[in-house]
Scaffold this motif. Structure first.
Motif, PDB file in Angstrom:
ATOM      1  N   ARG A  74      15.977  31.220  17.996  1.00 27.89           N
ATOM      2  CA  ARG A  74      16.024  32.054  16.795  1.00 27.89           C
ATOM      3  C   ARG A  74      16.425  33.491  17.136  1.00 27.89           C
ATOM      4  O   ARG A  74      17.178  34.127  16.400  1.00 27.89           O
ATOM      5  CB  ARG A  74      14.677  32.009  16.071  1.00 27.89           C
ATOM      6  CG  ARG A  74      14.333  30.605  15.565  1.00 27.89           C
ATOM      7  CD  ARG A  74      13.210  30.604  14.567  1.00 27.89           C
ATOM      8  NE  ARG A  74      11.926  30.984  15.103  1.00 27.89           N
ATOM      9  CZ  ARG A  74      11.071  30.156  15.693  1.00 27.89           C
ATOM     10  NH1 ARG A  74      11.384  28.868  15.837  1.00 27.89           N
ATOM     11  NH2 ARG A  74       9.899  30.570  16.130  1.00 27.89           N
ATOM     12  N   SER A  75      15.924  33.993  18.272  1.00 27.32           N
ATOM     13  CA  SER A  75      16.294  35.351  18.697  1.00 27.32           C
ATOM     14  C   SER A  75      17.782  35.436  18.999  1.00 27.32           C
ATOM     15  O   SER A  75      18.441  36.429  18.655  1.00 27.32           O
ATOM     16  CB  SER A  75      15.490  35.748  19.939  1.00 27.32           C
ATOM     17  OG  SER A  75      14.137  35.884  19.635  1.00 27.32           O
ATOM     18  N   ALA A  78      19.758  35.536  15.867  1.00 30.49           N
ATOM     19  CA  ALA A  78      19.627  36.866  15.253  1.00 30.49           C
ATOM     20  C   ALA A  78      20.526  37.878  15.959  1.00 30.49           C
ATOM     21  O   ALA A  78      21.131  38.740  15.315  1.00 30.49           O
ATOM     22  CB  ALA A  78      18.169  37.324  15.296  1.00 30.49           C
ATOM     23  N   ARG A  81      24.002  37.046  14.710  1.00 35.88           N
ATOM     24  CA  ARG A  81      24.135  37.412  13.296  1.00 35.88           C
ATOM     25  C   ARG A  81      24.223  38.930  13.136  1.00 35.88           C
ATOM     26  O   ARG A  81      25.077  39.449  12.425  1.00 35.88           O
ATOM     27  CB  ARG A  81      22.952  36.869  12.491  1.00 35.88           C
ATOM     28  CG  ARG A  81      23.087  37.180  11.003  1.00 35.88           C
ATOM     29  CD  ARG A  81      21.787  36.985  10.246  1.00 35.88           C
ATOM     30  NE  ARG A  81      21.991  37.388   8.876  1.00 35.88           N
ATOM     31  CZ  ARG A  81      22.291  36.567   7.888  1.00 35.88           C
ATOM     32  NH1 ARG A  81      22.430  35.277   8.120  1.00 35.88           N
ATOM     33  NH2 ARG A  81      22.467  37.020   6.670  1.00 35.88           N
ATOM     34  N   THR A  97      18.234  42.864  10.809  1.00 41.44           N
ATOM     35  CA  THR A  97      18.221  41.569  11.505  1.00 41.44           C
ATOM     36  C   THR A  97      17.655  41.726  12.906  1.00 41.44           C
ATOM     37  O   THR A  97      16.790  40.957  13.338  1.00 41.44           O
ATOM     38  CB  THR A  97      19.649  40.990  11.580  1.00 41.44           C
ATOM     39  OG1 THR A  97      20.118  40.746  10.250  1.00 41.44           O
ATOM     40  CG2 THR A  97      19.690  39.689  12.369  1.00 41.44           C
ATOM     41  N   TRP A  98      18.123  42.738  13.624  1.00 42.99           N
ATOM     42  CA  TRP A  98      17.668  42.938  15.004  1.00 42.99           C
ATOM     43  C   TRP A  98      16.210  43.379  15.061  1.00 42.99           C
ATOM     44  O   TRP A  98      15.454  42.934  15.912  1.00 42.99           O
ATOM     45  CB  TRP A  98      18.565  43.952  15.700  1.00 42.99           C
ATOM     46  CG  TRP A  98      19.934  43.443  15.998  1.00 42.99           C
ATOM     47  CD1 TRP A  98      20.292  42.151  16.297  1.00 42.99           C
ATOM     48  CD2 TRP A  98      21.145  44.189  16.022  1.00 42.99           C
ATOM     49  NE1 TRP A  98      21.642  42.060  16.512  1.00 42.99           N
ATOM     50  CE2 TRP A  98      22.201  43.298  16.351  1.00 42.99           C
ATOM     51  CE3 TRP A  98      21.450  45.533  15.795  1.00 42.99           C
ATOM     52  CZ2 TRP A  98      23.526  43.711  16.462  1.00 42.99           C
ATOM     53  CZ3 TRP A  98      22.776  45.946  15.903  1.00 42.99           C
ATOM     54  CH2 TRP A  98      23.793  45.038  16.238  1.00 42.99           C
ATOM     55  N   LYS A 100      13.816  42.735  12.931  1.00 44.35           N
ATOM     56  CA  LYS A 100      12.956  41.589  12.615  1.00 44.35           C
ATOM     57  C   LYS A 100      12.860  40.638  13.813  1.00 44.35           C
ATOM     58  O   LYS A 100      11.777  40.134  14.137  1.00 44.35           O
ATOM     59  CB  LYS A 100      13.527  40.859  11.393  1.00 44.35           C
ATOM     60  CG  LYS A 100      12.641  39.740  10.866  1.00 44.35           C
ATOM     61  CD  LYS A 100      13.250  39.130   9.612  1.00 44.35           C
ATOM     62  CE  LYS A 100      12.421  37.944   9.141  1.00 44.35           C
ATOM     63  NZ  LYS A 100      13.017  37.281   7.962  1.00 44.35           N
ATOM     64  N   ALA A 101      13.979  40.395  14.477  1.00 42.18           N
ATOM     65  CA  ALA A 101      13.993  39.507  15.647  1.00 42.18           C
ATOM     66  C   ALA A 101      13.169  40.088  16.786  1.00 42.18           C
ATOM     67  O   ALA A 101      12.433  39.372  17.468  1.00 42.18           O
ATOM     68  CB  ALA A 101      15.437  39.277  16.108  1.00 42.18           C
TER      69      ALA A 101
END
Length: 200
Positions: A74-75, A78, A81, A97-98, A100-101
């Motif tokens: 998931r990381s 991210a 993305r 995005t970053w 949150k990751a």
């Protein structure tokens, strides 16, 4: 320029330690050696990134279930993305995005790259204090005492090898061994390791 086998081995050892592989058990290291270097991405994402069609990258990643794969997977998604968002001019979306990751996986496999990307985004937005905080976290991790101890142990091991070579045709190199031992002493932070290095 030629590099001796001993020095090449030392460089290899230092690279492995700096990557966090030096202290891994043999079975763990061998599993990592045959594992893919990055988690799997949805079909077409790599080609779309290379073609610069970032909207396609984001759309493909949107189709992945949020909890699909492990935390490292998931990381990594991210990271990709956020990169696509930044390159398509959506700097604030990338930052979100970053961030949150990084919050979800602050010390994972991809955290250093995400932290670096986020620091760059903060700096570009004029948020120098936030960028400095992110950079400091990474610097402190790289300079942690345990990491320095592991590097010192690599220097010590190669110093011993220079003093007592594995083969009969290589002469001992006390001067080179002493130079490496000095490097190890300068790096070591743990009290027991420092004591051992000063007794060598």
């Amino acid at each position: 320029m030629s590099i001796s086998f001993g020095r090449a081995s030392l460089l290899s050892g230092l690279v492995l330690v700096s990557m966090g592989l030096g202290a891994a058990p043999p079975d763990s290291a061998s599993k990592r050696a045959v594992a893919p270097p990055t988690p799997k991405l949805p079909p077409g994402v790599v080609a779309a990134m290379q073609a610069g069609t970032y909207a396609e990258v984001i759309a493909a990643l949107d189709k992945v279930e949020p909890n699909d794969g492990g935390l490292s997977d998931r990381s990594y998604r991210a990271l990709i993305r956020g990169t696509a968002e930044r390159l398509s001019g959506k700097a604030e979306a990338a930052r979100g995005t970053w961030a949150k990751a990084l919050e979800a996986d602050p010390s994972g496999t991809w955290s250093a790259k995400i932290r670096s990307a986020l620091a760059s985004a903060e700096l570009a937005a004029g948020r120098t204090a936030a960028a400095e905080t992110l950079a400091r976290v990474e610097a402190e991790r790289l300079l942690a005492g345990t990491r320095k101890d592991r590097l010192a142990e690599v220097y010590e091991a190669f110093a011993r090898r220079l003093l007592k070579p594995d083969d009969a045709i290589t002469p001992p190199d006390p001067k080179g061994a002493y130079a490496l031992l000095l490097q190890a002493r300068g790096l070591a932070k743990g009290s027991s390791l420092r004591a051992r290095l000063y007794l060598d």
